[in-house]
Scaffold this active site. Structure first.
Site, PDB file in Angstrom:
ATOM      1  N   GLY A   1       1.098  -1.148  -0.163  1.00 54.98           N
ATOM      2  CA  GLY A   1       0.120  -0.119   0.157  1.00 54.98           C
ATOM      3  C   GLY A   1       0.771   1.064   0.079  1.00 54.98           C
TER       4      GLY A   1
ATOM      5  N   GLY B   1      -0.557   7.703   0.842  1.00 55.14           N
ATOM      6  CA  GLY B   1      -0.441   8.089   3.146  1.00 55.14           C
ATOM      7  C   GLY B   1       0.853   7.698   3.414  1.00 55.14           C
TER       8      GLY B   1
ATOM      9  N   GLY C   1       2.418   4.885   3.590  1.00 54.81           N
ATOM     10  CA  GLY C   1       3.087   3.409   2.589  1.00 54.81           C
ATOM     11  C   GLY C   1       4.227   4.683   2.102  1.00 54.81           C
TER      12      GLY C   1
ATOM     13  N   SER D   1      -4.456  -0.338  14.265  1.00 54.91           N
ATOM     14  CA  SER D   1      -5.141   0.555  14.946  1.00 54.91           C
ATOM     15  C   SER D   1      -5.692   0.253  16.410  1.00 54.91           C
ATOM     16  CB  SER D   1      -7.023   0.782  14.136  1.00 54.91           C
ATOM     17  OG  SER D   1      -7.155   2.349  13.979  1.00 54.91           O
TER      18      SER D   1
ATOM     19  N   TYR E   1     -13.895  -1.532   9.895  1.00 55.26           N
ATOM     20  CA  TYR E   1     -12.738  -1.658  10.365  1.00 55.26           C
ATOM     21  C   TYR E   1     -11.860  -1.695  11.442  1.00 55.26           C
ATOM     22  CZ  TYR E   1      -8.925   1.610  11.008  1.00 55.26           C
ATOM     23  OH  TYR E   1      -7.141   2.213  11.184  1.00 55.26           O
TER      24      TYR E   1
END
Length: 273
Positions: free
Chosen positions: A10, A14, A16, A143, A166
């Site tokens: 990814g 962002g 990544g 997270s 999520y």
């Protein structure tokens, strides 16, 4: 890092992208994954400019399709002589339309597929290369937002909401981290998860309608620490809140829940046991 090979998933935006540009000047080999060819090659060019002595190779795959995950793993195993680190950074956030339930290529709930099934399947498929390259490290970007997995409705077919999906998928990732960490004891491969920073300025945060409060660079530092810090060479099966080892959601410490999750996960990713 001069002999170090690291895969980052990814990388096209962002954190990544920030990780790729942070690691590029250190040398070695960077394997950059993305699902958009044009953006992936753009970040690869940036990484090569940031680290002229670093070898950069790209791997294209859509992690919402497990067939593509397995195919990418096969390409990596065939092409790369070693693999010292993996950062599972690719993510499906809460979404621009959080009340619309989306599905993966195999018909699984999208967040569960991208945030849990894909990184687990990729790690599992790359284990022979990681073990042969040991010491090696797997870093799962999780997270602080976590919610218990409902085993009666794992795919959230009832009362769907993107952020809830999520949070459940990120707890599943942490539970799998604990299981793999225990399984791989003695192999020289460590597996850890972390919450890198709070509400970073990423497309996923903005798409859901949240206001970013930190930069992606804030998340890079604790993530790279798990990848490279010599003091963490033997630390495995842990969850970190940025730089500090922390306690995850209580379900992560329920052995029966972890066993149920892993049995389901192995069935969905095509591994017996």
């Amino acid at each position: 890092m001069t002999q170090h090979t690291t895969l980052i998933t990814g990388v096209t935006h962002g954190m990544g992208r920030a990780l790729a540009l942070d690691l590029a000047p250190l040398g070695g080999t960077l394997l950059l994954h993305g699902r958009n060819a044009e953006r992936l090659e753009g970040v690869a060019a940036e990484a090569r400019a940031a680290g002229p002595g670093t070898t950069v190779r790209t791997y294209l795959a859509d992690l919402s399709d497990l067939d593509q995950v397995h195919a990418m793993a096969a390409r990596i195993r065939a092409s790369e002589p070693r693999l010292d680190g993996v950062i599972h950074n690719a993510v499906a956030g809460g979404g621009e339309r959080p009340l619309v339930r989306e599905l993966s290529g195999q018909g699984h709930e999208l967040r569960f597929a991208v945030n849990h099934l894909a990184p687990y399947a990729l790690t599992r498929a790359l284990l022979p290369l990681l073990i042969a390259s040991a010491p090696a490290r797997v870093v799962n970007v999780a997270s602080i937002g976590q919610e218990a997995v409902d085993f009666d409705d794992v795919m959230l077919e009832r009362d769907y909401e993107g952020l809830r999906a999520y949070c459940r998928s990120k707890l599943a990732m942490i539970m799998a981290t604990f299981e793999l960490g225990a399984e791989l004891e003695g192999t020289g491969v460590t597996v850890n998860a972390l919450h890198p920073a709070h509400l970073m300025d990423t497309p996923g945060v903005r798409d859901y309608g949240l206001t970013p409060v930190t930069t992606t660079e804030e998340g890079v530092r604790p993530t790279v620490r798990l990848l490279l810090d010599p003091d963490l060479a033997t630390v495995t099966g842990r969850y970190f809140d940025r730089f500090t080892e922390a306690r995850a959601h209580e379900q992560a410490y329920d052995a029966a829940a972890r066993e149920r999750l892993m049995s389901l996960t192995h069935r969905l990713v095509g591994r017996a046991g």
